[in-house]
Design a protein around this motif. Structure first.
Motif, PDB file in Angstrom:
ATOM      1  N   ALA A  63      33.737  22.842  57.936  1.00 17.88           N
ATOM      2  CA  ALA A  63      33.328  21.950  56.852  1.00 17.88           C
ATOM      3  C   ALA A  63      32.018  22.438  56.243  1.00 17.88           C
ATOM      4  O   ALA A  63      31.111  22.885  56.951  1.00 17.88           O
ATOM      5  N   SER A  64      31.921  22.364  54.941  1.00 15.13           N
ATOM      6  CA  SER A  64      30.703  22.800  54.260  1.00 15.13           C
ATOM      7  C   SER A  64      30.303  21.790  53.200  1.00 15.13           C
ATOM      8  O   SER A  64      31.100  20.965  52.758  1.00 15.13           O
ATOM      9  N   GLY A  65      29.056  21.881  52.785  1.00 12.82           N
ATOM     10  CA  GLY A  65      28.615  21.126  51.642  1.00 12.82           C
ATOM     11  C   GLY A  65      29.095  21.794  50.368  1.00 12.82           C
ATOM     12  O   GLY A  65      29.686  22.888  50.401  1.00 12.82           O
ATOM     13  N   VAL A  66      28.849  21.159  49.235  1.00 15.76           N
ATOM     14  CA  VAL A  66      29.293  21.689  47.951  1.00 15.76           C
ATOM     15  C   VAL A  66      28.112  21.696  46.991  1.00 15.76           C
ATOM     16  O   VAL A  66      27.336  20.733  46.927  1.00 15.76           O
ATOM     17  N   THR A  67      27.971  22.772  46.243  1.00 13.80           N
ATOM     18  CA  THR A  67      26.878  22.907  45.286  1.00 13.80           C
ATOM     19  C   THR A  67      27.404  23.373  43.931  1.00 13.80           C
ATOM     20  O   THR A  67      28.527  23.875  43.818  1.00 13.80           O
ATOM     21  N   ALA A 189      14.382  16.371  46.516  1.00 12.72           N
ATOM     22  CA  ALA A 189      15.533  15.628  47.029  1.00 12.72           C
ATOM     23  C   ALA A 189      15.267  14.137  46.923  1.00 12.72           C
ATOM     24  O   ALA A 189      14.117  13.690  46.954  1.00 12.72           O
ATOM     25  N   ALA A 190      16.349  13.374  46.801  1.00  9.39           N
ATOM     26  CA  ALA A 190      16.260  11.922  46.816  1.00  9.39           C
ATOM     27  C   ALA A 190      16.010  11.447  48.241  1.00  9.39           C
ATOM     28  O   ALA A 190      16.258  12.180  49.208  1.00  9.39           O
ATOM     29  N   GLU A 191      15.535  10.235  48.372  1.00  7.20           N
ATOM     30  CA  GLU A 191      15.248   9.698  49.695  1.00  7.20           C
ATOM     31  C   GLU A 191      16.519   9.417  50.493  1.00  7.20           C
ATOM     32  O   GLU A 191      16.528   9.456  51.709  1.00  7.20           O
ATOM     33  N   ASP A 192      17.607   9.118  49.797  1.00  9.18           N
ATOM     34  CA  ASP A 192      18.869   8.862  50.486  1.00  9.18           C
ATOM     35  C   ASP A 192      20.013   9.445  49.664  1.00  9.18           C
ATOM     36  O   ASP A 192      19.791  10.063  48.625  1.00  9.18           O
ATOM     37  N   GLY A 193      21.234   9.244  50.126  1.00  8.49           N
ATOM     38  CA  GLY A 193      22.399   9.799  49.435  1.00  8.49           C
ATOM     39  C   GLY A 193      23.191  10.698  50.358  1.00  8.49           C
ATOM     40  O   GLY A 193      22.642  11.615  50.974  1.00  8.49           O
ATOM     41  N   ASP A 194      24.482  10.407  50.474  1.00  5.84           N
ATOM     42  CA  ASP A 194      25.353  11.191  51.348  1.00  5.84           C
ATOM     43  C   ASP A 194      25.902  12.417  50.619  1.00  5.84           C
ATOM     44  O   ASP A 194      26.086  12.398  49.400  1.00  5.84           O
ATOM     45  N   PRO A 195      26.190  13.491  51.362  1.00  2.00           N
ATOM     46  CA  PRO A 195      26.652  14.727  50.726  1.00  2.00           C
ATOM     47  C   PRO A 195      28.154  14.714  50.452  1.00  2.00           C
ATOM     48  O   PRO A 195      28.926  13.985  51.080  1.00  2.00           O
ATOM     49  N   LEU A 196      28.557  15.540  49.499  1.00  2.00           N
ATOM     50  CA  LEU A 196      29.963  15.830  49.277  1.00  2.00           C
ATOM     51  C   LEU A 196      30.349  16.970  50.216  1.00  2.00           C
ATOM     52  O   LEU A 196      29.657  17.983  50.290  1.00  2.00           O
ATOM     53  N   LEU A 197      31.443  16.804  50.948  1.00  5.98           N
ATOM     54  CA  LEU A 197      31.891  17.805  51.910  1.00  5.98           C
ATOM     55  C   LEU A 197      33.222  18.414  51.471  1.00  5.98           C
ATOM     56  O   LEU A 197      33.991  17.792  50.742  1.00  5.98           O
ATOM     57  N   PHE A 198      33.475  19.640  51.927  1.00  5.99           N
ATOM     58  CA  PHE A 198      34.749  20.311  51.662  1.00  5.99           C
ATOM     59  C   PHE A 198      35.304  20.803  52.988  1.00  5.99           C
ATOM     60  O   PHE A 198      34.626  21.503  53.739  1.00  5.99           O
ATOM     61  N   HIS A 199      36.565  20.417  53.271  1.00  2.88           N
ATOM     62  CA  HIS A 199      37.168  20.740  54.565  1.00  2.88           C
ATOM     63  C   HIS A 199      38.677  20.893  54.407  1.00  2.88           C
ATOM     64  O   HIS A 199      39.346  19.997  53.890  1.00  2.88           O
ATOM     65  N   ARG A 200      39.187  22.048  54.792  1.00  4.37           N
ATOM     66  CA  ARG A 200      40.625  22.324  54.755  1.00  4.37           C
ATOM     67  C   ARG A 200      41.224  22.046  53.376  1.00  4.37           C
ATOM     68  O   ARG A 200      42.277  21.441  53.235  1.00  4.37           O
TER      69      ARG A 200
END
Length: 211
Positions: A63-67, A189-200
């Protein structure tokens, strides 16, 4: 590359490197992808170590983040960008990051010419934004709000959880991809916020467990 070298000098170095490996697009528009070179990590008389489909299947379990990597290509008409999941931090001192891009990318020569880029880390609900920047040949910035990053002027996309403003430090070959090293000039960066992930092959979100 010394820190005193300007963006133009770094762009020229990157483009010269790309030309030496046969991957730079011709100067000036249109920015079509160059002909795909014969890229092999093994000799013609050797059996490939793994089948490409199996390689993708197995590596897809990571799994990785997305940019979205952006740049301001002034000579080529303005903003350029591409979706990228192959991004990582590389060094703390000096501060370096790295991303990988296909040698056949039509957007990469524009980033190289700019000599700088901004990595926009996408949030959990920005999968549509990622898809927009993954499509070739479209106006990727249509309707996308952005402001110049503070040092390089590369587009900083609105509402992203984090951004990293960089100048190109080095470019290395890695099979059918290029390994682009960027020196971090500014970030936030913002103080909060969940990342978008990419997996399979699918987008996902980070789920927090209650403790």
């Amino acid at each position: 590359m010394g820190a005193v070298m300007g963006h133009a000098g770094m762009a020229a170095t990157a483009v010269r490197y790309l030309r030496s490996t046969g991957t730079a697009a011709a100067a000036g528009p249109p920015y079509g992808a160059p002909p795909r070179p014969a890229l092999r990590a093994v000799g013609e008389d050797e059996r490939p170590p793994v089948a490409p489909a199996e390689f993708r299947r197995v590596l897809g379990h990571f799994a990785s983040g997305v940019t979205v990597v952006t740049a301001h290509d002034e000579a080529g008409g303005g903003p350029a960008g591409l979706a990228c999941q192959s991004f990582a931090s590389l060094s703390l001192d000096p501060p370096l990051v790295v991303f990988m891009v296909a040698r056949t990318s039509a957007t990469w020569p524009r980033i190289a010419r700019a000599g700088a880029f901004c990595v926009n880390v996408l949030g959990a609900h920005q999968d549509a934004l990622c898809r927009a920047f993954a499509v070739s040949g479209s106006d990727k910035f249509a309707g996308v709000a952005h402001t110049p990053a503070p040092v390089t002027g590369s587009p900083r996309l609105a509402s992203v959880p984090a951004w990293i403003d960089c100048t190109i430090s080095a470019v290395h070959t890695g099979g059918d991809h290029l390994i682009v090293v960027g020196r971090v000039e500014a970030l936030g960066a913002a103080e909060d916020g969940d990342p978008l992930l990419f997996h399979r092959g699918r987008f996902g979100r980070f789920e927090r467990s209650e403790t």
